[in-house]
Design an enzyme around this catalytic site. Structure first.
Site: not given
Ligand code: PCA
Length: 200
Positions: A80, A90, A143, A165
């Site tokens: 990111e 969402r 996140c 991610h």
């Molecule tokens: N993914 C979510 C929140 C917790 C996670 O593991 C996100 O992408 O915001």
């Protein structure tokens, strides 16, 4: 010993596991050169998650902070690039909060860049045939929320940190989505950690 703080999230959205915690917990207490890893699980809950992260930052004074989350449906490990000052959910979080169009910090900057050497990590993962991309948005759910508050605290400090991610794990039983094995994810995290340590 310098500290590397790794975080992953608890499961959310009806899942029974979250690959981010499954992955980082395997690295808890490992030592690489003169760095010791501490892994912590964060709740998938707005504000509670970031409050806990900030508590760990004070407690452990890490040199490197790497936060991980699940991006179900993603077909690569997403490095990111930018955290944005917005909460826009969402689906409700694990305590039923569902903020919409809300600022995380009404006095805060619009956004922060990651402090991870994402191009270096991208090149190293690509050289090792692992699926990786540089992402322009961590979304606007928990996140990004944690990522933004991490960067707000560390942007002007001598701390390296950011957010990554990861896709679904193969054991999550999502036949129509891209997934990765724990072996591949472990190999990727190993490479990520070594890249950041080299950079440091
Ligand atoms: N993914 C979510 C929140 C917790 C996670 O593991 C996100 O992408 O915001």
């Amino acid at each position: 010993m310098k500290i590397i703080l790794l975080t992953g999230f608890e499961p959310f959205g009806g899942e029974s596991i979250n690959p981010s915690w499954e992955l980082v917990k395997l690295f808890d207490n490992q030592v690489i050169n003169d760095y010791r890893i501490i892994s912590k699980e964060l709740p998938t809950v707005f504000y509670e998650s970031s409050a806990l992260l900030l508590k760990y930052l004070k407690e452990y004074e890490p040199r490197i902070v790497l936060c991980f989350g699940q991006a179900g449906g993603s077909n690569s490990i997403r490095l990111e690039r930018v955290a944005v000052n917005v909460n826009d959910a969402r689906i409700p979080d694990n305590k039923g909060n569902q903020p919409l169009d809300e600022l995380i910090d009404s006095n805060g900057s619009v956004a922060y860049f990651t402090k991870l050497p994402i191009r270096l990590i991208y090149d190293k993962l690509t050289d090792n045939n692992l699926p990786v991309s540089i992402s322009l948005s961590a979304g606007s759910y928990v996140c990004n929320h944690v990522f933004y508050q991490l960067m707000q605290v560390i942007h002007d400090k001598d701390i390296i940190g950011g957010f990554i991610h990861i896709p679904y794990l193969n054991i999550q039983n999502k036949p129509n989505h891209f997934n990765m094995s724990m072996d591949e994810l472990q190999k990727a995290l190993d490479i990520i950690l070594k890249s950041i340590i080299d950079y440091d």
